[in-house]
Design an enzyme around this catalytic site. Structure first.
Site, PDB file in Angstrom:
ATOM      1  N   HIS A  65       1.692   4.248  -3.144  1.00 24.72           N
ATOM      2  CA  HIS A  65       1.576   5.573  -3.023  1.00 24.72           C
ATOM      3  C   HIS A  65       2.146   6.257  -3.838  1.00 24.72           C
ATOM      4  CE1 HIS A  65      -2.038   6.338  -0.241  1.00 24.72           C
ATOM      5  NE2 HIS A  65      -1.497   5.870   0.837  1.00 24.72           N
ATOM      6  N   ASP A  71      -4.609   0.619  -1.767  1.00 23.93           N
ATOM      7  CA  ASP A  71      -5.391  -0.478  -1.249  1.00 23.93           C
ATOM      8  C   ASP A  71      -5.210  -1.730  -2.144  1.00 23.93           C
ATOM      9  OD1 ASP A  71      -5.579   0.244   1.486  1.00 23.93           O
ATOM     10  OD2 ASP A  71      -7.706   0.720   1.107  1.00 23.93           O
ATOM     11  N   GLU A 112      -5.851   6.724  -1.450  1.00 22.17           N
ATOM     12  CA  GLU A 112      -5.927   5.457  -0.542  1.00 22.17           C
ATOM     13  C   GLU A 112      -6.581   4.220  -1.127  1.00 22.17           C
ATOM     14  OE1 GLU A 112      -4.236   5.387   2.158  1.00 22.17           O
ATOM     15  OE2 GLU A 112      -3.925   7.758   2.280  1.00 22.17           O
ATOM     16  N   HIS A 167       0.984  -1.115  -0.014  1.00 26.03           N
ATOM     17  CA  HIS A 167      -0.039  -0.159   0.076  1.00 26.03           C
ATOM     18  C   HIS A 167       0.856   1.445   0.045  1.00 26.03           C
ATOM     19  CE1 HIS A 167      -3.319   2.427   1.795  1.00 26.03           C
ATOM     20  NE2 HIS A 167      -2.362   3.389   2.230  1.00 26.03           N
ATOM     21  N   GLU A 168       1.692   1.341   0.995  1.00 29.13           N
ATOM     22  CA  GLU A 168       2.630   2.360   1.079  1.00 29.13           C
ATOM     23  C   GLU A 168       3.499   2.762  -0.348  1.00 29.13           C
ATOM     24  OE1 GLU A 168       2.007   4.595   3.137  1.00 29.13           O
ATOM     25  OE2 GLU A 168       0.935   3.537   4.786  1.00 29.13           O
ATOM     26  N   ARG A 204     -12.593  -1.191   2.434  1.00 28.85           N
ATOM     27  CA  ARG A 204     -11.026  -1.396   2.351  1.00 28.85           C
ATOM     28  C   ARG A 204     -10.654  -2.988   2.116  1.00 28.85           C
ATOM     29  NH1 ARG A 204      -7.102   2.297   5.768  1.00 28.85           N
ATOM     30  NH2 ARG A 204      -5.646   1.741   3.925  1.00 28.85           N
ATOM     31  N   HIS A 245      -9.211   7.950   3.943  1.00 30.33           N
ATOM     32  CA  HIS A 245      -9.440   6.427   3.908  1.00 30.33           C
ATOM     33  C   HIS A 245     -10.678   5.990   3.824  1.00 30.33           C
ATOM     34  CE1 HIS A 245      -5.343   7.261   5.762  1.00 30.33           C
ATOM     35  NE2 HIS A 245      -4.999   6.399   5.036  1.00 30.33           N
TER      36      HIS A 245
END
Length: 615
Positions: free
Chosen positions: A456, A516, A512, A452-453, A583, A577
């Site tokens: 980004h 995800d 976000e 996920h990070e 999610r 988020h």
């Protein structure tokens, strides 16, 4: 146990700070409202507290300077010294919209839907004023005017969903140019007032970046309107004094802290009556977090998590890069550049090494003075300490290894200007990670966070920054258009979800959601790569699921949560988020591999015919 005999010791400062907050000898209780009343007096007084009034003439410039620069509290707008988006190795002064005390502009503008919150807000404000010594009727009337003033600010505030284009937010000016556009304060005077703390003068040729020029132009009109009569000037003063009172009243006696429950109940659906040790830990971590982090790391962090974490990140990065060739919407040149950017992402795991070296840790906090039994003053000292650290950055190059989260934080982040992903020690524990877990379980939880990070760096905002962390167009226009088309699919998918009759905001949560979706895919493929060469792929005893199915179950478990109706509503309105349930459902419904593992028939709820895919 921490030895507090040497007050220069950072860990001793953390202990003293915490003890002052816990207040075993009831110093805070005995002082009552006095510390805050003294601050109000120092700021020139507030007419609803006649004992604080001084003979000073009304001077908005001075009031804004004192609140923002002496106490480092907000009001009307926000400003900071931060990395320059276009030249990320340098720092620059940045100005932005700000000054609302409720979570969103919608709380003010949609009065009918938020009546409960606005009523509670007025009750809370009045209660604080009465505790400070004001007359209830007068305080209520005055606070009503403050709410109307904040509503004017809400009216000129750009909603967060319309602030996702980083290129559009970047507006450079010299202070001299800015002064002509926005004359409600003397900006050279304002910045020099702040920077005298670090003996630096700011010429009117200094370059600043403004993220919300329209807000400031409109603010000039609002201020003009509120400067005409003495009554309007009083409203402005009350607004600034309320900023100060709201921020600092949490450091006063129990009756002040209890007052916040009025608003919390309306916003979150629960009063959040937490034991004092809990908020004191949070507070200490906020002020002296790296000293607390040193204790945390020594006590509970296992070094193997750092080593294993590095391996997982590299596997996930490789899986992400390999998937780029499957994306038919990317041209070859942009694909190559994306691969180079993915390789350039640096990562930091666990904690910064310096915290385990006492001398270096003490140096970090040497300018922060913490005194026993002076909880209120310690917080003011921390505010000034933070401001000073911030101001000192202006002429220094950006430190790419500086941590933005303390070691005990259960979270992670990506910084576009540093092209860096960071995972504090706090998240490298259950339910996200455990050295004894089967690998599939770790990849499903911690691995997806890592993916996920990493994703980004390529979401709708991150993709605007190049591999060096500079805002700069490095994709060709046709690829950007195709990316936007794909992103729109995700935006519409999430906008079609709803909870308790309230639709989700797919535009506000776009970045976000892209992260995800990309993170789940990258981590699953990284796990498949690992599983191919592993001697044995462990499962969990007593469960009939194979290791790949456990990956998805572990992913979903991380988001298992219970929320009040009010908190859910607030998250939908404010948070970038998506709420926890979606999610899980959103990314899984887009991932073909999930349906293969669980044999979901095509066209079923979790395996829709039309799927969205960006990365």
């Amino acid at each position: 146990k921490v030895n507090i005999s040497n007050p220069a010791d950072a860990e001793a400062k953390a202990r003293i700070y915490y003890d002052a907050c816990i207040d075993t000898n009831e110093t805070i209780e005995k002082l009552g409202e006095k510390p805050l009343v003294a601050v109000i007096k120092q700021l020139g007084g507030w007419h609803i507290l006649p004992s604080t009034m001084t003979k000073q003439k009304w001077d908005l410039q001075k009031l804004v300077q004192d609140v923002q620069n002496t106490f480092n509290l907000g009001g009307l707008f926000n400003w900071a010294v931060t990395e320059d988006d276009r030249n990320s190795s340098k720092h620059v002064i940045v100005l932005d919209q700000g000054g609302l005390n409720l979570p969103t502009r919608d709380n003010y503008l949609n009065r009918t839907a938020h009546k409960k919150v606005l009523d509670a807000y007025l009750d809370y404000m009045t209660r604080i004023c009465v505790l400070l010594g004001a007359n209830k009727t007068e305080a209520r009337a005055q606070m009503n005017k403050v709410i109307l003033f904040e509503t004017e600010l809400a009216n000129i505030t750009t909603p967060s969903e319309d602030r996702r284009d980083e290129e559009g937010l970047y507006n450079p000016y010299t202070i001299r140019q800015w002064q002509k556009e926005v004359p409600f304060v003397n900006w050279t005077m304002f910045f020099n007032d702040a920077f005298k703390l670090v003996n630096r003068t700011i010429p009117d040729t200094e370059r600043i970046v403004v993220y919300a020029p329209e807000y400031f132009k409109n603010l000039t009109k609002v201020i003009k309107k509120y400067s005409r009569t003495e009554e309007d000037q009083r409203t402005l003063t009350s607004y600034m004094m309320w900023q100060v009172s709201r921020s600092l009243s949490t450091y006063l006696s129990k009756s002040f802290r209890d007052a916040t429950k009025i608003l919390r109940k309306a916003l979150f659906g629960s009063e959040g009556t937490e034991e004092s040790w809990r908020y004191c830990v949070t507070d200490t971590n906020n002020a002296v977090g790296f000293a607390v982090g040193a204790m945390f790391v020594r006590e509970v962090f296992h070094g193997e998590a750092k080593t294993q974490g590095e391996i997982m990140i590299n596997n996930i990065r490789n899986a992400f890069k390999r998937n780029l060739k499957n994306l038919d919407w990317m041209d070859a040149e942009t694909r190559k550049a994306a691969e180079i950017k993915a390789d350039a992402i640096t990562d930091m795991i666990g904690f910064p090494d310096y915290i385990l070296h006492k001398d270096e840790l003490d140096k970090q906090y040497e300018e922060l003075e913490v005194k026993p039994n002076e909880y209120f003053e310690n917080n003011i000292a921390f505010n000034v300490f933070s401001l000073k650290n911030d101001l000192n950055k202006l002429d220094k190059p950006v430190n790419k290894t500086k941590w933005g989260m303390t070691p005990s934080t259960v979270n992670a982040y990506y910084t576009p200007t540093k092209n860096q992903i960071v995972f504090p020690a706090g998240i490298l524990q259950l339910p996200f990670y455990d050295g004894d877990n089967p690998k599939g379980v770790n990849y499903g939880a911690m691995g997806v966070v890592m993916g996920h990070e990493l994703t980004h760096a390529f979401d709708d905002q991150g993709r605007e920054y190049d591999r060096f962390g500079n805002l700069n167009q490095w994709w060709n226009n046709a690829t950007i258009a195709r990316f936007k088309e794909r992103a729109k699919c995700i935006q519409d998918q999430y906008s079609n979800y709803s909870v308790e009759g309230q639709r989700l905001n797919g535009k506000q949560t776009l970045g976000e959601n892209i992260a995800d979706n990309g993170g789940l895919k990258a981590s699953f493929h990284a796990y498949l790569d690992y599983a191919k060469t592993a001697k044995v792929n462990l499962t969990l005893p007593g469960l009939k699921y194979n290791d790949r199915q456990l990956f998805f179950i572990s992913f979903a478990q991380v988001w298992c949560s219970a929320m009040t109706k009010e908190s859910t509503k607030m998250q939908i309105e404010k948070d970038d988020h998506t709420i926890a349930k979606y999610r899980v459902i959103g990314p899984i419904a887009n991932l073909r591999e999930f349906s293969e593992q669980f044999h979901c028939p095509i066209g079923s709820k979790m395996n829709p015919r039309d799927k969205c895919e960006v990365w």
